[in-house]
Every structure is written in C-alpha cells, then in structure tokens.
Design a protein around this motif. Structure first.
Motif, PDB file in Angstrom:
ATOM      1  N   LEU A 224       4.117 -31.624  33.212  1.00 11.01           N
ATOM      2  CA  LEU A 224       4.894 -32.481  34.117  1.00 11.01           C
ATOM      3  C   LEU A 224       6.070 -31.725  34.742  1.00 11.01           C
ATOM      4  N   LYS A 225       6.699 -30.843  33.977  1.00 14.77           N
ATOM      5  CA  LYS A 225       7.811 -30.049  34.532  1.00 14.77           C
ATOM      6  C   LYS A 225       7.301 -29.214  35.714  1.00 14.77           C
ATOM      7  N   ILE A 226       6.158 -28.570  35.500  1.00 16.13           N
ATOM      8  CA  ILE A 226       5.601 -27.715  36.555  1.00 16.13           C
ATOM      9  C   ILE A 226       5.238 -28.562  37.779  1.00 16.13           C
ATOM     10  N   VAL A 227       4.583 -29.674  37.518  1.00 14.59           N
ATOM     11  CA  VAL A 227       4.140 -30.543  38.614  1.00 14.59           C
ATOM     12  C   VAL A 227       5.348 -31.064  39.408  1.00 14.59           C
ATOM     13  N   LYS A 228       6.422 -31.403  38.708  1.00 11.62           N
ATOM     14  CA  LYS A 228       7.605 -31.936  39.402  1.00 11.62           C
ATOM     15  C   LYS A 228       8.211 -30.874  40.327  1.00 11.62           C
ATOM     16  N   ILE A 229       8.227 -29.626  39.865  1.00 13.50           N
ATOM     17  CA  ILE A 229       8.773 -28.537  40.689  1.00 13.50           C
ATOM     18  C   ILE A 229       7.920 -28.362  41.958  1.00 13.50           C
ATOM     19  N   VAL A 230       6.594 -28.352  41.762  1.00 16.04           N
ATOM     20  CA  VAL A 230       5.692 -28.156  42.908  1.00 16.04           C
ATOM     21  C   VAL A 230       5.800 -29.341  43.877  1.00 16.04           C
ATOM     22  N   ARG A 231       5.876 -30.535  43.353  1.00 14.97           N
ATOM     23  CA  ARG A 231       5.981 -31.719  44.216  1.00 14.97           C
ATOM     24  C   ARG A 231       7.318 -31.743  44.959  1.00 14.97           C
ATOM     25  N   TYR A 232       8.356 -31.274  44.295  1.00 15.53           N
ATOM     26  CA  TYR A 232       9.672 -31.232  44.942  1.00 15.53           C
ATOM     27  C   TYR A 232       9.629 -30.273  46.139  1.00 15.53           C
ATOM     28  N   LEU A 233       8.998 -29.124  45.906  1.00 13.94           N
ATOM     29  CA  LEU A 233       8.860 -28.149  46.997  1.00 13.94           C
ATOM     30  C   LEU A 233       8.017 -28.746  48.138  1.00 13.94           C
ATOM     31  N   ARG A 234       6.933 -29.438  47.772  1.00 15.68           N
ATOM     32  CA  ARG A 234       6.052 -30.040  48.783  1.00 15.68           C
ATOM     33  C   ARG A 234       6.826 -31.040  49.644  1.00 15.68           C
ATOM     34  N   GLU A 235       7.754 -31.745  48.995  1.00 20.17           N
ATOM     35  CA  GLU A 235       8.496 -32.791  49.685  1.00 20.17           C
ATOM     36  C   GLU A 235       9.668 -32.233  50.508  1.00 20.17           C
ATOM     37  N   HIS A 236      10.333 -31.196  49.954  1.00 23.55           N
ATOM     38  CA  HIS A 236      11.577 -30.742  50.578  1.00 23.55           C
ATOM     39  C   HIS A 236      11.499 -29.375  51.255  1.00 23.55           C
ATOM     40  N   GLY A 237      10.469 -28.645  50.992  1.00 29.10           N
ATOM     41  CA  GLY A 237      10.464 -27.248  51.423  1.00 29.10           C
ATOM     42  C   GLY A 237      10.039 -27.063  52.863  1.00 29.10           C
ATOM     43  N   GLN A 238      10.330 -25.863  53.362  1.00 28.78           N
ATOM     44  CA  GLN A 238       9.816 -25.474  54.666  1.00 28.78           C
ATOM     45  C   GLN A 238       8.870 -24.322  54.406  1.00 28.78           C
ATOM     46  N   TYR A 239       7.646 -24.508  54.773  1.00 29.97           N
ATOM     47  CA  TYR A 239       6.615 -23.520  54.432  1.00 29.97           C
ATOM     48  C   TYR A 239       5.541 -23.563  55.511  1.00 29.97           C
ATOM     49  N   GLU A 240       4.668 -22.543  55.466  1.00 32.02           N
ATOM     50  CA  GLU A 240       3.527 -22.573  56.391  1.00 32.02           C
ATOM     51  C   GLU A 240       2.455 -23.510  55.852  1.00 32.02           C
ATOM     52  N   PHE A 241       2.221 -23.444  54.537  1.00 30.29           N
ATOM     53  CA  PHE A 241       1.203 -24.282  53.890  1.00 30.29           C
ATOM     54  C   PHE A 241       1.814 -25.007  52.711  1.00 30.29           C
ATOM     55  N   ALA A 242       1.521 -26.279  52.604  1.00 32.13           N
ATOM     56  CA  ALA A 242       2.067 -27.056  51.482  1.00 32.13           C
ATOM     57  C   ALA A 242       1.516 -26.515  50.164  1.00 32.13           C
ATOM     58  N   PRO A 243       2.352 -26.447  49.126  1.00 31.25           N
ATOM     59  CA  PRO A 243       1.836 -26.002  47.823  1.00 31.25           C
ATOM     60  C   PRO A 243       0.855 -27.045  47.274  1.00 31.25           C
ATOM     61  N   THR A 244      -0.167 -26.595  46.567  1.00 28.22           N
ATOM     62  CA  THR A 244      -1.240 -27.503  46.150  1.00 28.22           C
ATOM     63  C   THR A 244      -1.351 -27.548  44.624  1.00 28.22           C
ATOM     64  N   ILE A 245      -2.306 -28.341  44.195  1.00 28.76           N
ATOM     65  CA  ILE A 245      -2.626 -28.441  42.764  1.00 28.76           C
ATOM     66  C   ILE A 245      -3.023 -27.057  42.212  1.00 28.76           C
ATOM     67  N   ARG A 246      -3.561 -26.204  43.102  1.00 28.40           N
ATOM     68  CA  ARG A 246      -3.948 -24.862  42.624  1.00 28.40           C
ATOM     69  C   ARG A 246      -2.716 -24.106  42.154  1.00 28.40           C
ATOM     70  N   GLY A 247      -1.573 -24.291  42.871  1.00 29.93           N
ATOM     71  CA  GLY A 247      -0.320 -23.662  42.460  1.00 29.93           C
ATOM     72  C   GLY A 247       0.085 -24.152  41.079  1.00 29.93           C
ATOM     73  N   CYS A 248      -0.015 -25.479  40.865  1.00 31.69           N
ATOM     74  CA  CYS A 248       0.327 -26.056  39.549  1.00 31.69           C
ATOM     75  C   CYS A 248      -0.543 -25.421  38.466  1.00 31.69           C
ATOM     76  N   ILE A 249      -1.848 -25.334  38.739  1.00 34.25           N
ATOM     77  CA  ILE A 249      -2.789 -24.813  37.715  1.00 34.25           C
ATOM     78  C   ILE A 249      -2.483 -23.336  37.421  1.00 34.25           C
ATOM     79  N   MET A 250      -2.199 -22.559  38.472  1.00 29.03           N
ATOM     80  CA  MET A 250      -1.919 -21.120  38.270  1.00 29.03           C
ATOM     81  C   MET A 250      -0.665 -20.920  37.427  1.00 29.03           C
ATOM     82  N   ILE A 251       0.395 -21.660  37.774  1.00 31.06           N
ATOM     83  CA  ILE A 251       1.642 -21.526  37.000  1.00 31.06           C
ATOM     84  C   ILE A 251       1.369 -21.952  35.558  1.00 31.06           C
ATOM     85  N   ALA A 252       0.670 -23.075  35.395  1.00 28.96           N
ATOM     86  CA  ALA A 252       0.437 -23.619  34.051  1.00 28.96           C
ATOM     87  C   ALA A 252      -0.393 -22.662  33.187  1.00 28.96           C
TER      88      ALA A 252
END
Ligand code: ATP
Ligand code: MG
Length: 317
Positions: A224-252
């Motif tokens: 959940l900690k990892i997912v919250k960080i990724v979701r926060y970035l998805r919501e607030h970040g400026q990026y070319e591509f939104a971070p995905t579940i794959r990012g969560c899985i890789m970090i985890a």
C-alpha cells in the motif's frame, strides 16, 4: 485443408491473478456484450489491464482462443490466409527405375490463417493492440463483424469457397492504446462502430494494492505504501506517460528482493532510489531532464509523507 502453424490457447488465470470488485465489474460488462453477440474493445492507456482482461474474459467464455498481436507489418493474408507457394510432387516411374520425374503442379495451395480458423470453428479471437496494424489490413474484419461473412481474398480456397459463414460461437475481443501513442493508427470509424468499446481507467487503489502484493509477495501494508506513492505521482505529477501498475510491481519486487526493511526501516535512501529509478524511467520516453526533475520532486514529497509516516500528503502549494 492445410493450415499454417497456429497456436490455439486455453487461457487459465494463475494463482497471482487478482479479482476485486473493480476487476469483476469490467469482466461482467464485457461478458454481457459478448454473450449478446457483440465484439468488445478494451481501450485505455498502458497498464490498465487490457490484455489481462481480454484473456480472463476469453477464459470465462470457455472456448479455444486464438490471439493476434497488431503489427505495422501485418497483412490481410496473415490474418485470413492465402494461396501460398507451389505444390511440387515427385513421380517415380515404375518401369524405368533410373528416371525420376519431377512434376510441378502449378495449382497454388490455400493456407488458412488465424482469423479464418477462429471464424470457422467458433473460437474466441483476441486481437491485442489491433490499431498497430494498418487500417487496410483490418478492413477484412468489417464484413465479419457486420454481416457474419469472411471474404477470402485472391479467389478463395482450393475447394472453390470465396467466403466463409461466421460460426455462431465466434466471439472477438479487441484491445487498443490511445491514438497519441507511438506506432498506433487511428481506428477506423466503421470498425469501431461495430464493437462495444469499454474505456479502462487505471485500477482503483484496492485493486492496485492487491495486485502489487500478490505479484511481489510483499504484505498489503508495504504494498500500500508503494501504491500510494505511485498514485500520488499519477495524480500530481507532470510526466510524458502516467506511471502504471507495472511501476508498482517493479518497485515491489525489488523491495521484496532487498528485504522489506528497505521500505519500513528508518533509513529510506535506498527505497527512494528504487522509486526514482523505476518511476523516472517509466514516465519518460526520451529521458528528458525536466520531466525527471519534476517526477523526482513529486516522488520525494510522496515518499516523505507516505513512506515515513503513512499520513496523507499535504495538498500542492
Ligand atoms: N487482475 C490482475 N491480477 C494480477 N495482475 C494483473 C491483473 N490485471 C493486470 N495485471 C498485471 O498488470 C500489468 C498490466 O496489465 P496488462 O498488461 O494487461 O495491461 P495493458 O493495459 O494491456 O497494458 P499495455 O497497454 O501496456 O499493453 C501486467 O503485469 C499484468 O500481469
Ligand atoms: Mg496489453
């Protein structure tokens, strides 16, 4: 009838497949349209579970599955089949043993291809990322989906058939990425009009957490900690591509490999490094320094809030 090498799949969800109400909701909607005889199209950004949903829904239809991956190079012949090569037969003359006659049979032979096999036998077709194929190659699907007829190109098969009636059990599931993705063609209006498109959004938090935990072996608490960080970035970040579940899985998976102390202990420097490595790489195609710097700033803010004390981060200034 000769067929080229075609793999027929029998998809089966593995132990790490997660089925939350969010996932079941998508499957249920898709199954209703498919059972009513309509093709279904899962559309969405990368990592929204389109391919996985297509396979799972196909499994629930309980029919053999044929899968096609959209590709710029794909031709109608590769979808349907074609007259290929020349049949060469050898005749040994029974009377004069030393003479070997080689007779060229100039009639071409038809080789069935994946779409034809699926249509004729009533299998489920998954056409993954179909808009990566050129629209001309996909035109053949119009009559399949509308009139229930597959027209065979180039004069048809050897037995004189120039078209095939679509089997009543034939079902089709399509997936596609948005048109702004590299290598994606605009989907033809006529084709899109013949299917029910379901727009997939990123998973909800419960699903994202369940998938991350199941796929990495981490506890729900750490996932959940990892997912919250990724979701926060998805919501607030400026990026070319939104971070995905794959990012969560890789970090985890990386955290699991190091030991979960990386995430829960007092020193968060390694955890921060893993998050930044994975998320900066996932959110930028060209490795832009500006994008990286912005992603870094938001990730650091999120880690500080979620990683250390699990509180909700402050709103953006
Ligand atoms: N229900 C689920 N249970 C477990 N893992 C899942 C589930 N749904 C998706 N995943 C995993 O999430 C990741 C992304 O899913 P998937 O590949 O289906 O997305 P996609 O939308 O097809 O992405 P792309 O557009 O990049 O092809 C994969 O690693 C997949 O295994
Ligand atoms: Mg996919």
């Amino acid at each position: 009838m000769e067929t080229s090498e075609i793999t027929i799949l029998q998809p089966k969800a593995g132990a790490d497949f997660v089925e939350t109400p969010f996932v079941k909701g998508i499957q249920g909607r898709a199954l209703h349209y498919l059972n009513a005889g309509f093709p279904v199209h899962f559309r969405g950004i990368s990592g929204t579970g389109k391919t996985t949903s297509a396979l799972r829904v196909a499994e629930l239809l309980e029919r053999p599955v044929i899968m096609i991956h959209g590709d710029e190079q794909l031709t109608t012949d590769e979808l349907v089949g074609a007259q290929t090569g020349y049949h060469v037969s050898k005749l040994r003359d029974n009377f004069i043993a030393s003479v070997l006659k080689v007779e060229e049979d100039s009639s071409k032979r038809w080789v069935d291809n994946r779409l034809t096999v699926a249509v004729e036998n009533g299998y489920t077709l998954i056409y993954d990322e179909f808009t990566r194929s050129r629209p001309e190659a996909n035109n053949i699907l119009l009559s399949v989906l509308q009139e229930g007829i597959l027209d065979l190109p180039g004069g048809g098969r050897n037995d004189g058939e120039s078209c095939i009636k679509v089997h009543p059990n034939f079902r089709a599931i399509f997936t596609s990425n948005p048109e702004e993705y590299a290598g994606v063609h605009r989907s033809q209006d006529a084709l899109r009009d013949r299917m029910v498109t379901l727009d997939l959004e990123p998973f909800d938090e419960e699903t994202e957490c369940a998938i991350t935990a199941r796929r990495s072996g981490l506890s729900r608490e750490v996932a959940l900690k990892i997912v919250k960080i990724v979701r926060y970035l998805r919501e607030h970040g400026q990026y070319e591509f939104a971070p995905t579940i794959r990012g969560c899985i890789m970090i985890a998976k990386t955290v699991q490999d190091y030991g979960k102390g990386v995430c829960l202990g007092a020193d968060h420097s390694l955890f921060k490094q893993i998050c930044l490595d994975v998320l900066c790489s996932e959110t930028s195609r060209i490795g832009s320094k500006t994008t990286s710097a912005k992603v870094k700033e938001v990730v650091e803010r999120a880690i500080h809030q979620f990683g250390l004390n699990g509180k909700k981060p402050k709103r953006d200034p």
